[in-house]
Write an enzyme that holds these catalytic residues in place. Sequence first.
Site, PDB file in Angstrom:
ATOM      1  CG  ASP A 159      -2.093  -7.963   7.047  1.00 25.72           C
ATOM      2  OD1 ASP A 159      -3.276  -7.669   6.824  1.00 25.72           O
ATOM      3  OD2 ASP A 159      -1.544  -8.987   6.561  1.00 25.72           O
TER       4      ASP A 159
ATOM      5  CD  GLU B 207      -2.968  -1.177   0.400  1.00 26.64           C
ATOM      6  OE1 GLU B 207      -3.237  -0.097  -0.195  1.00 26.64           O
ATOM      7  OE2 GLU B 207      -3.602  -2.228   0.222  1.00 26.64           O
TER       8      GLU B 207
ATOM      9  CE  LYS C  89      -3.918 -11.196   6.575  1.00 27.40           C
ATOM     10  NZ  LYS C  89      -3.041 -11.119   5.394  1.00 27.40           N
TER      11      LYS C  89
END
Length: 428
Positions: free
Chosen positions: A203, A192, A207
Amino acid sequence: MEEKRSVKLALLGLGTVGGGVYKLLERQKEELLDKAGASLELVKILVHNIKKERAGVDASLLTDKWEEIIEDPQIEIVIEVMGGIEPARTMILEALNAGKNVVTANKDLVAEYGRELLDAAQKNQVDFLFEAAVAGGIPIIRPLKQCLASNEIDEVIGIVNGTTNYILTKMFEEGMDFEEALAKATELGYAEADPTADIEGLDAGRKVAIMASIAFHSRVTFSDVYTEGITKISAKDIGYAKEFDSVIKLLGVAHNTEWGIEVAVHPMIIAQDHPLASVRDSFNAIFLHGDAVDDVMFYGRGAGELPTASAIMGDVIDVARDIRYQCTGRISCTCYRDTLVKEFKDVKNKFFLRMQVDNKPGVLAAIASVFGVHKVSISKVIQKVITDGVAELVIVTEAVKEYHMEDAIEHLKDMDTTREISSVIREY
């Protein structure tokens, strides 16, 4: 022959992933009737700007009014792909409490508020599914909840961020430094504009919290996960990993031990003969161990428009089947235990330490003494003379508690003969 019914859907968000869901619904329209046992009819798409031109999308489906979805009793499945915490959390709770089934790809939300959302689904006897929240197109949530349900899982480790895996692959295979590899990842759309969540491990941390909760049947939230990114990994570290016949990967690591759950995300040196070492570029993989199944690995595309849409539509089909047979809510929260999550400082790891020291007699003995004082056992030492009286020293330790290693490093920093602690990387 039984008459197949129609199930009406609403889609919240029409970005990259929402666009993929729309494409799959159109592409598979005829097949879905047989696959799901019902026709799946998208009747509303919630968007922020209803006037924006969206090529290939039926404009009559667009709305910017949530009440047109939540107050429509015919809509039975809500698909949330907006991302972020709010307004997604409020909308999902309202949908569940209105008796609607929900499918989401929102890892941030599930990692923080999974219990609240699953409790609401259970209370209202509806489905809340989130296969796409962890590894894009790779199935892992359903296998853990269903296919591997008879196992006692004690280890889940994985490469669950394609951006960082791409960067580390380029550093390892093409000799790029971190900044060059990040620029390449950004150019190709893997990273990004603000890559912080990827390169700092955030991130992956979300998860891993979700996977650990499901694998170990006990609630783990993102705040429980120690996170460390890849920004400090250098070409020299990569070179030493090659010397050790290993690679460096950003790994999510979760263990279920008799003393509690260990959960973290950080770079690790891992031997090239381990299955995860061969996972290249932007691919993801999850490796786990169960007492009955032994070792299992899931591999594939961890992100992207259609891979993520694939996981979402798998959940949608599952919900449609449950609706058809009137058994929604049959698999809800599986966190029936209340297992302690260990403080990361008490977790044991092996370490790779690279440091710059004065190149003179007695330095190595003094360093060994510091490690001995702090209960750190050394398994390997490599010393290479650099220039101007400074030597580069690499020390590999046996497994040691994090806080012992941290104390040893602080002690080393205080020594007059220590010029720099260049790298501290854990080994698998």
